[in-house]
Design an enzyme around this catalytic site. Structure first.
Site, PDB file in Angstrom:
ATOM      1  N   MET A   1       0.873  -1.186   0.098  1.00 34.73           N
ATOM      2  CA  MET A   1      -0.038  -0.004   0.163  1.00 34.73           C
ATOM      3  C   MET A   1       0.827   1.165  -0.029  1.00 34.73           C
ATOM      4  O   MET A   1       1.878   1.202   0.707  1.00 34.73           O
ATOM      5  CB  MET A   1      -0.915   0.084   1.474  1.00 34.73           C
ATOM      6  CG  MET A   1      -1.506   1.247   1.621  1.00 34.73           C
ATOM      7  SD  MET A   1      -3.071   1.273   0.892  1.00 34.73           S
ATOM      8  CE  MET A   1      -3.815  -0.104   1.595  1.00 34.73           C
ATOM      9  N   CYS A   2       0.536   2.067  -0.765  1.00 31.74           N
ATOM     10  CA  CYS A   2       1.138   3.446  -0.760  1.00 31.74           C
ATOM     11  C   CYS A   2       0.232   4.666  -1.034  1.00 31.74           C
ATOM     12  O   CYS A   2      -0.753   4.495  -1.334  1.00 31.74           O
ATOM     13  CB  CYS A   2       2.270   3.289  -1.977  1.00 31.74           C
ATOM     14  SG  CYS A   2       3.263   2.085  -2.013  1.00 31.74           S
TER      15      CYS A   2
END
Ligand SMILES: *[C@@H]1O[C@H](CO)[C@@H](O)[C@H](O)[C@H]1NC(C)=O
Ligand SMILES: *[C@@H]1O[C@H](CO)[C@@H](O)[C@H](O)[C@H]1NC(C)=O
Ligand SMILES: *[C@@H]1O[C@H](CO)[C@@H](O)[C@H](O)[C@H]1NC(C)=O
Ligand SMILES: *[C@@H]1O[C@H](CO)[C@@H](O)[C@H](O)[C@H]1NC(C)=O
Ligand SMILES: *[C@@H]1O[C@H](CO)[C@@H](O)[C@H](O)[C@H]1NC(C)=O
Ligand SMILES: *[C@@H]1O[C@H](CO)[C@@H](O)[C@H](O)[C@H]1NC(C)=O
Ligand SMILES: *[C@@H]1O[C@H](CO)[C@@H](O)[C@H](O)[C@H]1NC(C)=O
Ligand SMILES: CC(=O)N[C@H]1CO[C@H](CO)[C@@H](O)[C@@H]1O
Length: 611
Positions: A1-2
């Protein structure tokens, strides 16, 4: 996740960073933050790329990732399959390499179509000055957009902020209808942005005509969208839903009001033989869970065995059938010595209002606490329905695998804390969604995913904070297997045909209803939401089945809805949890009760609007 962010400016200078947006992005990607600004060759536009990386696998890959040719990738996704990525590789690097070798749009679409897994991305294709962006077929990762016509600036971001004051930013979710391409030179010349849309499409059917209206609805004001006339499309990773109707089955609810005992229900389940379907569903679901729980990093940098409490996988856990199946399957794939965190959230029940003698109502029953609790144990205001079923579910899992350390995390939330965190965090994260339901689910999921609570050890309680970066959620099961009560209503009024339409419609809108919001809310803790029921292979299998194999709404509540899943649960060795009726999170956790108002779930939620 970014956390990914891109601001395209058609004028010379960028507007100021919204500090709040920047902080939200950073919370999503705590491990590395980096900005990169570029200008077009003729200086007619500039782009600011900002990336905030949560390290999940391989070596930590810095983003924005720029290749030698000057192309830039912002990637918020996971490649579970479709493109070869070994456990040691970072999928960002692999994808960037693949995209670098693409020239024509069709090549880029082929790469994106091949990916299995959730994603949101922005890609600057230097040759030709193009900006690409979009979300995966289901919309499992958030991406928002807004256009400031005055400043000539288009902004794309994983998460935004609820703004107030004179200069309102109108954020909208980028529809998960396809990918978009902006010709930057043309945009700069025209002073406005036109999106070329490459829609998701099934090989055998043309959905293009449905896509444009859907896209137009959520296009930022001042921008326009055109369908590419060449007919280029992304190929849908799943087939369309099987719409065949039963020839002989009864369309009407036969047992609707009958009150069956658990044993009757068990017998009913036992008498239904769907061995092949059950086995196949277990195969695809188990594989979906495996992909999502394996090759995860340990929190600590050293790779020695983690401390005993250090789980890498957590499950949003109500003890209901969806989360029980995820837990039972995770048990197959998480290493034996490793704990699994079961995150169970409860909102404090308010004291029943003092009885007013002169009250007109004859006898004001103080909620159905007793019924919920089932027995005369010491009452706690946190013993909400999901807590009770959660504990029962825990016992089932302990029987299933006594060797496994199951961390049942009791997350107790008071009204004061709810109000505080909503104001500081959740109202920004659910934005631009804004209903009472978004508020309830957004808050409940935020507290659950934070994973701060207690673990009961005998009579003692130990404070506990979940360390797992991966959070499995059961979303998608109800939408595909007819788990909601509205499915019953629909079935009653319009039979199987109506039910099929309802299910197709719900799966189609799951990105805008749930997934973007849940991704933003869970990502806020530097954790990653993963959705096994929305794995491409799982959906493909369920879509191939006719609806009557998945649910039989002529059977009573607790059996008929999600029938196939209940049989799957029994095959996996689960007991009582296989026959629990659906209870929506906002009711099970009692957050809906905490607010104690008469509002409807679809009303705009005034609590989300900060003054
Ligand atoms: C990433 O950030 C988290 C939270 O700050 C930290 O616990 C973890 O050790 C970091 N991982 C790496 C590889 O730096
Ligand atoms: C889509 O719309 C175009 C133009 O209106 C029309 O020619 C075409 O037949 C439509 N396709 C389908 C499958 O409806
Ligand atoms: C559609 O795509 C083709 C091939 O990339 C391109 O040449 C054409 O200009 C595009 N059409 C529109 C209307 O953008
Ligand atoms: C439908 O249900 C009715 C009432 O239970 C029953 O008499 C009839 O035989 C059923 N029809 C079929 C085709 O199963
Ligand atoms: C009880 O209700 C009556 C009328 O509804 C009100 O006048 C009275 O103040 C209430 N008493 C208490 C203790 O709340
Ligand atoms: C949390 O709630 C449970 C009831 O479900 C209760 O037994 C426990 O004492 C509570 N813990 C804390 C620290 O409030
Ligand atoms: C839909 O279901 C029917 C009945 O099981 C089956 O015969 C048919 O092959 C299925 N269609 C597709 C496209 O999978
Ligand atoms: C195996 C692999 O592709 N590793 C790369 C991951 O990302 C870092 C940082 O960009 C590279 O240095 C590695 O080569």
């Amino acid at each position: 996740m970014c956390g990914i962010f891109c601001a395209l400016s058609l004028a010379s200078a960028h507007s100021q960073w919204n500090q709040r947006v920047y902080e939200h992005l950073k919370r999503r990607g705590p491990n590395l933050s980096q900005d990169l600004a570029i200008t077009g060759s003729d200086l007619s536009y500039c782009c600011l790329f900002s990336a905030h990386v949560l390290h999940m696998r391989g070596l930590l890959t810095a983003q924005p990732l720029q290749d030698t040719a000057g192309n830039i990738l912002l990637w918020n996704g996971e490649i579970f399959s479709g493109l070869p990525v070994t456990p040691e590789e970072n999928d960002t690097t692999v994808l960037a390499q693949r995209l670098s070798s693409c020239n024509a749009p069709s090549e880029i679409l082929t790469v994106l179509s091949a990916i299995r897994g959730p994603w949101g991305f922005v890609y600057y294709q230097k040759a030709g000055d193009y900006l690409w962006f979009g979300r995966d077929f289901f919309g499992r990762r958030s991406l928002l957009w807004t256009f400031d016509a005055e400043a000539g600036e288009l902004t794309l971001t994983s998460v935004a902020a609820h703004t107030s004051g004179p200069k309102q930013c109108v954020w909208q979710e980028v529809p998960a209808a396809g990918v978009f391409r902006v010709n930057l030179k043309t945009a700069a010349e025209a002073g406005c942005v036109a999106f070329e849309v490459y829609p998701w499409a099934h090989a055998e059917s043309d959905v293009s005509n449905d896509t444009i209206p859907q896209v137009l609805e959520s296009i930022p004001r001042g921008c326009s969208a055109v369908m590419n006339q060449s007919g280029l499309e992304l190929s849908s990773p799943v087939p369309p839903m099987n719409v065949s109707l039963p020839e002989t089955l009864n369309d009407t609810e036969i047992h609707s009001n009958s009150c069956l005992s658990v044993e009757d229900l068990e017998k009913l389940l036992g008498s239904e033989e769907k061995t092949d379907e059950v086995n196949h569903l277990i195969d695809v679901l188990s594989e979906a869970v495996r992909r999502r729980v394996q090759s995860l990093p340990f929190r600590a940098l050293n790779l020695s065995p983690p401390a005993i409490d250090c789980a890498r996988v957590a499950i949003l856990f109500s003890g209901g059938i969806d989360s029980m199946i995820l837990a039972a399957l995770a048990d197959r794939h998480v290493p034996a010595h490793e704990p699994v965190d079961l995150l169970n959230v409860a909102f404090k029940l308010q004291e029943p209002k003092k009885q007013n003698e002169s009250s007109r109502k004859p006898k004001n029953k103080p909620i159905d606490l007793k019924a919920d609790r089932g027995n005369s144990q010491v009452l706690s205001p946190f013993d909400v329905p999901d807590r009770i079923t959660g504990r029962a579910g825990l016992r089932e899992l302990q029987e299933l695998n006594p060797e496994r350390k199951w961390n049942f995390v009791e997350i107790n939330v008071t009204q004061e804390e709810l109000q505080e965190k909503r104001l500081v965090h959740v109202c920004h994260l659910v934005h631009p969604l804004d209903t009472v339901l978004d508020d309830s689910i957004g808050c409940a999921v935020w507290f659950a995913a934070r994973g701060v609570g207690f673990i009961a050890e005998g009579n003692h309680q130990r404070p506990f904070t979940s360390s797992a970066k991966v959070i499995l959620t059961g979303i998608g099961a109800d939408e595909q297997l007819a788990g909601y009560s509205r499915h019953r209503v629909r079935f009653k009024t319009s039979g199987h045909e109506g039910l099929i339409q309802e299910l197709a419609m719900e799966l189609g809108r799951i990105s805008s209803r749930n997934l973007g919001r849940d991704d933003r809310v869970i990502g806020d803790h530097g954790k990653e939401a993963r959705f096994p029921y929305l794995d491409e292979d799982v959906v493909s299998y369920l879509n191939s089945l006719p609806v009557w194999q998945k649910a039989d709404l002529s059977l009573p509540r607790g059996v008929g809805e999600k029938l196939l899943l209940r049989m799957t649960a029994r095959r996996l060795g689960l007991g009582q949890s296989a026959v629990l009726p659906k209870r929506a999170m906002q009711f099970g956790s009692r957050i809906a009760k905490m607010e104690n108002s008469r509002e409807k779930a679809s009303d705009k939620c005034t609590r989300l609007h900060i003054v």
